[in-house]
Design an enzyme around this catalytic site. Structure first.
Site, mmCIF file in Angstrom:
data_model
loop_
_atom_site.group_PDB
_atom_site.id
_atom_site.type_symbol
_atom_site.label_atom_id
_atom_site.label_comp_id
_atom_site.label_asym_id
_atom_site.label_seq_id
_atom_site.Cartn_x
_atom_site.Cartn_y
_atom_site.Cartn_z
ATOM 1 C CD1 TRP A 17 -11.248 6.830 -8.889
ATOM 2 C CD2 TRP A 17 -9.231 6.230 -8.114
ATOM 3 N NE1 TRP A 17 -11.370 6.574 -7.569
ATOM 4 C CE2 TRP A 17 -10.146 6.208 -7.067
ATOM 5 C CE3 TRP A 17 -7.895 5.898 -7.862
ATOM 6 C CZ2 TRP A 17 -9.779 5.865 -5.766
ATOM 7 C CZ3 TRP A 17 -7.530 5.565 -6.596
ATOM 8 C CH2 TRP A 17 -8.477 5.543 -5.548
ATOM 9 C CE1 TYR A 64 -7.138 3.771 -2.539
ATOM 10 C CE2 TYR A 64 -5.663 3.576 -4.421
ATOM 11 C CZ TYR A 64 -6.595 3.026 -3.571
ATOM 12 O OH TYR A 64 -6.979 1.725 -3.744
ATOM 13 N NE ARG A 67 1.736 0.582 -4.430
ATOM 14 C CZ ARG A 67 0.421 0.818 -4.420
ATOM 15 N NH1 ARG A 67 -0.314 0.530 -5.469
ATOM 16 N NH2 ARG A 67 -0.152 1.329 -3.361
ATOM 17 N NE ARG A 123 -1.022 -2.932 -11.913
ATOM 18 C CZ ARG A 123 -1.045 -3.654 -10.799
ATOM 19 N NH1 ARG A 123 -0.196 -4.637 -10.624
ATOM 20 N NH2 ARG A 123 -1.926 -3.376 -9.851
ATOM 21 C CD GLU A 167 -5.026 -1.035 -10.235
ATOM 22 O OE1 GLU A 167 -3.871 -1.383 -9.967
ATOM 23 O OE2 GLU A 167 -5.725 -0.372 -9.450
ATOM 24 C CD GLU A 193 -0.095 -0.229 -10.514
ATOM 25 O OE1 GLU A 193 0.891 -0.634 -9.857
ATOM 26 O OE2 GLU A 193 -1.266 -0.435 -10.166
ATOM 27 C CG ASP A 235 -0.601 2.379 -8.610
ATOM 28 O OD1 ASP A 235 -0.950 3.039 -9.607
ATOM 29 O OD2 ASP A 235 -1.301 1.480 -8.108
ATOM 30 C CD GLU A 294 -1.118 -4.675 -6.276
ATOM 31 O OE1 GLU A 294 -1.842 -4.891 -7.274
ATOM 32 O OE2 GLU A 294 -1.204 -3.644 -5.576
ATOM 33 C CG HIS A 344 -3.257 5.025 -7.435
ATOM 34 N ND1 HIS A 344 -3.659 3.714 -7.390
ATOM 35 C CD2 HIS A 344 -2.368 5.167 -6.418
ATOM 36 C CE1 HIS A 344 -3.062 3.098 -6.371
ATOM 37 N NE2 HIS A 344 -2.269 3.951 -5.776
HETATM 38 O O1 EZ4 Z 1 -6.679 0.848 -6.272
HETATM 39 O O2 EZ4 Z 1 -7.334 -2.572 -5.527
HETATM 40 O O3 EZ4 Z 1 -2.141 -1.434 -7.510
HETATM 41 N N1 EZ4 Z 1 -3.033 -1.489 -6.731
HETATM 42 C C1 EZ4 Z 1 -4.022 -0.608 -6.634
HETATM 43 C C2 EZ4 Z 1 -5.143 -0.895 -5.677
HETATM 44 C C3 EZ4 Z 1 -6.479 -0.536 -6.304
HETATM 45 C C4 EZ4 Z 1 -7.596 -1.206 -5.572
HETATM 46 C C5 EZ4 Z 1 -8.930 -0.919 -6.233
HETATM 47 O O4 EZ4 Z 1 -9.948 -1.659 -5.665
HETATM 48 O O5 EZ4 Z 1 -4.017 0.372 -7.339
HETATM 49 O O6 EZ4 Z 1 -4.954 -0.204 -4.471
HETATM 50 CO CO CO Z 2 -2.715 0.152 -9.009
#
Ligand code: EZ4
Ligand code: CO
Length: 401
Positions: free
Chosen positions: A401, A159, A147, A282, A261, A235, A209, A338, A211
């Protein structure tokens, strides 16, 4: 085989973990992960104050019945706190069953469907070149899938981009606040993957990702821009509270989509799966009701050619990692897992049988999950409040998020 009691162990060997230890009358115990990043103590209390008193005296062999008892019996269904608590009990009961029968959990789930479990690592950097170098490090270690996340010019912190140390989702101390711009971010992603493909060729699987940061039409545009680089998946392109959002993304791009997730039951992904709006689901053991419920999700997904890709960041403890690996090895429609290695302190608190080599993992053949808990060592790492960062736009608006 009666459950005689249990305890909830909260520790912080580098980051916080909540672990359930269920004990039985013949001395066999089972472990379950109950960690909910940034909201840990809510699950600890749910287990200690509300679940453990209900379990005493019940037959530990009746995994399905106990699952239904905790789910239906609570009246208040679903939600991350409830489902993480149920997951911990379910995981611990599978561990107990395996230990009692002298078999690794994956054998109880139908046996291995593959030799080992393909995992992906997390490469990130403050520049494209640094991210390419980080990805190269993973590929040199034998990873078949990576990733990649890159800092965004003009944004101070992004992030998922490690700040000079191992990537850790939560931060101790005051709540971290970041500033986000989807426009700036969108300009950076395709050039990163163009560069990665140029460097590494067609072979390695590349993942990204988002997010949950984009609106559906923005995510559609990103997916289309990434098509030449053949991603394994994009993702969490947009929040999935409204599952129909994915239809819009799907209409515009063939980049495979992964999500889930933050889901905690099959109902969070039923439409996404049945309408084939995603390619990978996921959800993971700890946040979605344990091994029993995750198998239900995988069975539904199998009907629609959706594969699994369980969440496996460091906020999932080695107990969850082990459970996920037993699930991954056994379930037919596994896709990828992952994997972020834990700190050495975490590995010492949770000694485990699972192994990593050449880009794949195996849960090992110890009876049960194959994970222990050194309670004396855990007690030397007391709980420390820590939170995931939040993101606001430049004008102060709170962002998804
Ligand atoms: O944001 O596990 O794909 N992995 C992620 C992680 C999540 C954290 C949240 O607690 O997106 O970094
Ligand atoms: Co993620």
């Amino acid at each position: 085989m009666k459950i005689t009691g249990g305890k909830v162990v909260v520790c912080s060997p580098g980051r916080n973990f909540v672990t359930l230890k269920l004990e039985t009358e013949d001395g066999v115990y089972g472990l379950g992960d109950a960690t909910l990043n940034g909201r840990e103590l809510a699950v600890a209390s749910y287990l200690r104050d509300h679940v453990l008193p209900l379990l005493e005296g019940r037959d530990a062999r009746r995994i399905e019945d106990i699952w239904q008892f905790l789910y239906k019996g609570a009246y208040w269904r679903r939600g991350p706190v409830t489902m993480s608590a149920i997951a911990a009990v379910d995981t611990a009961l599978w561990d107990i069953k395996g230990k009692t029968l002298g078999a690794p959990v994956y054998q109880l789930l139908g046996g291995a469907s593959r030799d080992a479990v393909m995992v992906y690592g997390h490469a990130s950097g403050v520049t494209i070149e640094a991210t390419v170098a980080a990805a190269g490090g993973f590929i040199a270690q034998g990873y078949k899938a990576v990733r990649a996340q890159c800092a965004v010019p003009g944004l101070e912190r992004v992030y998922g981009v490690a700040a000079g140390r191992a990537y850790e989702p939560a931060e101790r101390g005051p709540l971290p606040e970041t500033v986000w711009s989807s426009e700036r971010y969108l300009d950076t992603v395709a050039p990163l993957f163009e560069r990665l493909r140029r460097e590494f060729g067609a072979e390695p699987h590349l993942l990204h990702d988002v997010h949950h940061r984009l609106r559906p039409i923005e995510a559609a545009r990103l997916g289309r821009a990434l098509e030449p680089y053949r991603l394994f998946w994009m993702e969490d392109p947009t929040p999935a509270d409204n599952q129909e959002s994915f239809r819009l993304i799907r209409q515009h791009t063939t980049t495979p989509l992964a999500v889930g997730e933050v889901f905690n039951t099959i109902h969070d992904c039923r439409q996404l799966i049945q309408e084939q709006l995603i390619d990978y689901i996921r959800t993971t053991v700890v946040h979605a009701g344990g091994i029993s419920h995750l198998r239900r999700i995988a069975s539904l997904a199998e009907l629609y050619q959706v594969r699994t890709g369980s969440h496996g960041a460091t906020d999932l403890s080695p107990v969850c990692m082990a459970a996920a690996l037993h699930f991954d090895l056994s379930v037919h429609n596994f896709g990828i897992q992952e994997y972020m290695p834990h700190t050495s302190d975490t590995d010492r608190v949770f000694p485990h049988a699972y192994t990593f080599a050449n880009g794949v993992m195996h849960p090992g053949d110890a009876p049960g999950l194959g994970v222990g808990l050194d309670e004396a060592l855990a007690a030397t790492f007391p709980y420390q409040p820590a939170y995931l960062p939040i993101a606001r736009l430049a004008d102060g608006t709170m962002h998804d998020w």
